[in-house]
Design a protein around this motif. Structure first.
Motif, PDB file in Angstrom:
ATOM      1  N   CYS A   1     -14.389   5.804   1.280  1.00 18.53           N
ATOM      2  CA  CYS A   1     -13.259   5.870   2.202  1.00 18.53           C
ATOM      3  C   CYS A   1     -13.360   4.696   3.167  1.00 18.53           C
ATOM      4  O   CYS A   1     -14.454   4.381   3.652  1.00 18.53           O
TER       5      CYS A   1
ATOM      6  N   GLU B   1      -7.773   4.405   3.223  1.00 15.57           N
ATOM      7  CA  GLU B   1      -7.642   4.398   1.764  1.00 15.57           C
ATOM      8  C   GLU B   1      -8.936   4.921   1.139  1.00 15.57           C
ATOM      9  O   GLU B   1     -10.012   4.840   1.728  1.00 15.57           O
TER      10      GLU B   1
ATOM     11  N   LEU C   1      -1.692   1.527  -3.804  1.00 13.18           N
ATOM     12  CA  LEU C   1      -2.076   2.403  -2.702  1.00 13.18           C
ATOM     13  C   LEU C   1      -2.042   3.875  -3.115  1.00 13.18           C
ATOM     14  O   LEU C   1      -1.026   4.360  -3.612  1.00 13.18           O
ATOM     15  N   HIS C   2      -3.163   4.564  -2.910  1.00 16.38           N
ATOM     16  CA  HIS C   2      -3.342   6.002  -3.161  1.00 16.38           C
ATOM     17  C   HIS C   2      -3.438   6.380  -4.641  1.00 16.38           C
ATOM     18  O   HIS C   2      -3.644   7.550  -4.959  1.00 16.38           O
TER      19      HIS C   2
ATOM     20  N   SER D   1      -8.137   0.798  -5.121  1.00 15.04           N
ATOM     21  CA  SER D   1      -7.928   0.091  -3.868  1.00 15.04           C
ATOM     22  C   SER D   1      -6.473  -0.337  -3.815  1.00 15.04           C
ATOM     23  O   SER D   1      -5.838  -0.559  -4.856  1.00 15.04           O
ATOM     24  N   CYS D   2      -5.906  -0.439  -2.619  1.00 18.48           N
ATOM     25  CA  CYS D   2      -4.454  -0.617  -2.525  1.00 18.48           C
ATOM     26  C   CYS D   2      -3.953  -1.914  -3.140  1.00 18.48           C
ATOM     27  O   CYS D   2      -2.817  -1.993  -3.596  1.00 18.48           O
TER      28      CYS D   2
ATOM     29  N   GLY E   1       0.144  -3.516  -1.523  1.00 23.63           N
ATOM     30  CA  GLY E   1       0.073  -2.061  -1.565  1.00 23.63           C
ATOM     31  C   GLY E   1       0.505  -1.437  -2.867  1.00 23.63           C
ATOM     32  O   GLY E   1       0.794  -0.245  -2.917  1.00 23.63           O
TER      33      GLY E   1
ATOM     34  N   TRP F   1      -5.776  11.972   4.521  1.00 26.93           N
ATOM     35  CA  TRP F   1      -4.705  11.012   4.743  1.00 26.93           C
ATOM     36  C   TRP F   1      -4.201  11.088   6.183  1.00 26.93           C
ATOM     37  O   TRP F   1      -3.838  12.158   6.669  1.00 26.93           O
TER      38      TRP F   1
ATOM     39  N   LYS G   1      -1.410  10.440  -7.416  1.00 25.63           N
ATOM     40  CA  LYS G   1      -1.841   9.910  -6.123  1.00 25.63           C
ATOM     41  C   LYS G   1      -2.588  11.007  -5.374  1.00 25.63           C
ATOM     42  O   LYS G   1      -2.161  12.162  -5.377  1.00 25.63           O
TER      43      LYS G   1
ATOM     44  N   TYR H   1     -11.238   4.778  -2.469  1.00 25.92           N
ATOM     45  CA  TYR H   1     -11.372   3.978  -3.683  1.00 25.92           C
ATOM     46  C   TYR H   1     -12.754   4.176  -4.290  1.00 25.92           C
ATOM     47  O   TYR H   1     -13.691   4.674  -3.645  1.00 25.92           O
TER      48      TYR H   1
END
Length: 458
Positions: A221, A234, A264-265, A256-257, A261, A129, A285, A236
């Motif tokens: 990624c 991100e 997200l995560h 996926s975000c 968003g 991250w 997350k 996924y």
């Protein structure tokens, strides 16, 4: 050079075991002048020698606009876009949460073990991250060792192939409780303003006491806004963890975000036995924490409005538009009755000035007096370009990087003229006994400290 080469050019203390194969005297010797805490563990550094150089004066677009019509594989990126670690050192960050593996070894129930293995698989990517700097591409034959006696393991990795770039690693418990190994071949796709990285390769965790083996692959990624805007990351895709001994399986969905968003995560999944009966639901997350809960409790929570409607429209890395990083939504909402599996450790206060490194990453290139005489001459800590960048000397880093790359190319030309094949030192290509797939396997012997046959890579 290919696109992969350009892009990558880039918590538990254990008592020492007298029955262990190697004692700490066989590992690394630290400076005797440095303070030694009462528990006998050397205090590692908490910062880098120099802050990262600002990238504000450097534009990726200024490079790309001169190369319109050229293949992206022909574009060389300035060293300023790197971080002062080799990709082999980046791989070793899988072991940042090694305490989870020790926890797995202590559990008697296979479903309980799978829960924690799932948490470990998620934790292994958590350090990525905000790490938008490229690790240095390992040179062929380059190695990295990491011995953490207080955490009960040691690791050795080697760059076993250059075209394609393949990095192999092997970590083992000092109490002979587990082995964790794999080989990574990062496949990259450029989508205009984003880079999608597929970390091809299988992770294998073997629990020696339980006679179990787990395998999985890491999620995709995506690094957004390569050309314009703030870089953001991100993860996924679906990660499937298989227990080859019991037939238990954990399926994790790194989301996926999505629009705005919302996702997200987020990571969600479940654990099922060989008859496909679901035993636990996993959620959280990858940047924060992971929980597990009974499936019936989870469904009851959803019926009471605990899970809002999901948005169907999602973006992908193929978008040609710049995608701003969505605002991070509220932290994980804990469902009553959930069990905490893992929580990320806070990053140091100076992380943003230090390439967004975690406390663990901050120590990986540390080279103290007395260490060099025991390291293999191929160890990443001895790379002059990485060392120069860590010290804030970008000019020297760039010069050394070019020198090492040319030296590697010259060696490859010489081998070609002599019709000589490259021989790996610590790993050999074989078959993963659990998946039946091709894999690079550790042949042993590294910690005997006999490095006479090591190549001259620097």
């Amino acid at each position: 050079m290919n696109s992969e080469e350009e892009f990558y050019d880039a918590e538990t203390g254990l008592e020492s075991d007298d029955s262990c194969e190697v004692s700490f005297k066989d590992a690394l010797v630290f400076d005797s002048k440095r303070a030694k805490p009462e528990n006998g563990v050397w205090e590692r550094r908490k910062t880098l020698p120099a802050e990262m150089i600002s990238r504000n004066d450097f534009s990726v677009w200024s490079i790309l606009k001169k190369c319109i019509g050229m293949e992206l594989s022909k574009i060389a990126m300035p060293v300023v876009f790197n971080e002062p670690l080799s990709f082999l050192q980046r791989i070793s960050e899988y072991m940042e949460h090694a305490h989870l593996i020790h926890k797995v070894c202590s559990l008697s129930d296979s479903i309980d073990r799978m829960q924690v293995v799932a948490a470990f698989a998620v934790s292994a990517v958590a350090s990525q991250w905000e790490r938008t700097g490229k690790p240095f591409n390992p040179l062929l034959g380059e190695t990295y060792e990491l011995t953490r006696e207080e955490e009960g393991y040691r690791l050795i990795s080697e760059q076993v192939s250059h075209h394609p770039p393949v990095s192999a690693f092997h970590a083992q418990s000092l109490k002979q409780e587990f082995e964790f190994h794999g080989s990574i071949y990062p496949k990259l796709k450029f989508w205009g303003k984003s880079v999608e990285a597929e970390p091809k390769g299988t992770m294998t965790l073997e629990l020696l006491k339980h006679k179990e083996a787990y395998t999985w692959t890491n999620p995709m990624c995506c690094v957004h806004n390569i050309i314009l805007g703030k870089l953001w990351i991100e993860q996924y895709g679906t990660v499937e963890i298989v227990n080859h001994s019991t037939g238990d399986k954990c399926v994790l969905n790194f989301k996926s975000c999505g629009m705005f968003g919302k996702e997200l995560h987020k990571v969600e999944g479940h654990i099922q036995d060989k008859s496909k009966k679901k035993h636990r639901l996993i959620y959280g997350k990858w940047t924060e924490c992971m929980y597990s809960v009974d499936p019936k409790v989870y469904e009851a929570h959803k019926k009471t409005g605990g899970d809002s409607k999901k948005l169907k429209q999602e973006h992908s890395c193929e978008s040609e538009e710049a995608v701003e990083m969505p605002e991070v939504q509220e932290t994980v909402t804990v469902i009553p009755g959930s069990a905490l599996l893992w929580r990320i450790a806070p990053r140091p206060a100076n992380s943003a000035q230090m390439y967004n490194f975690t406390s663990f990453a901050m120590t990986l290139n540390e080279l103290e007096p007395g260490m060099e005489r025991l390291l293999a001459p191929t160890d990443c800590r001895l790379r002059p370009d990485v060392r120069a960048m860590e010290n804030g000397d970008i000019e020297s880093s760039s010069t050394e990087k070019e020198r090492l790359e040319e030296k590697q190319r010259a060696a490859r030309r010489e081998r070609s003229m002599d019709e000589e094949e490259w021989s790996t030192r610590w790993f050999q290509l074989g078959t993963n006994p659990h998946t039946g797939a091709e894999d690079w396997l550790y042949t042993g012997g590294y910690f005997d400290r006999n490095y006479t046959d090591c190549p001259n890579v620097y």
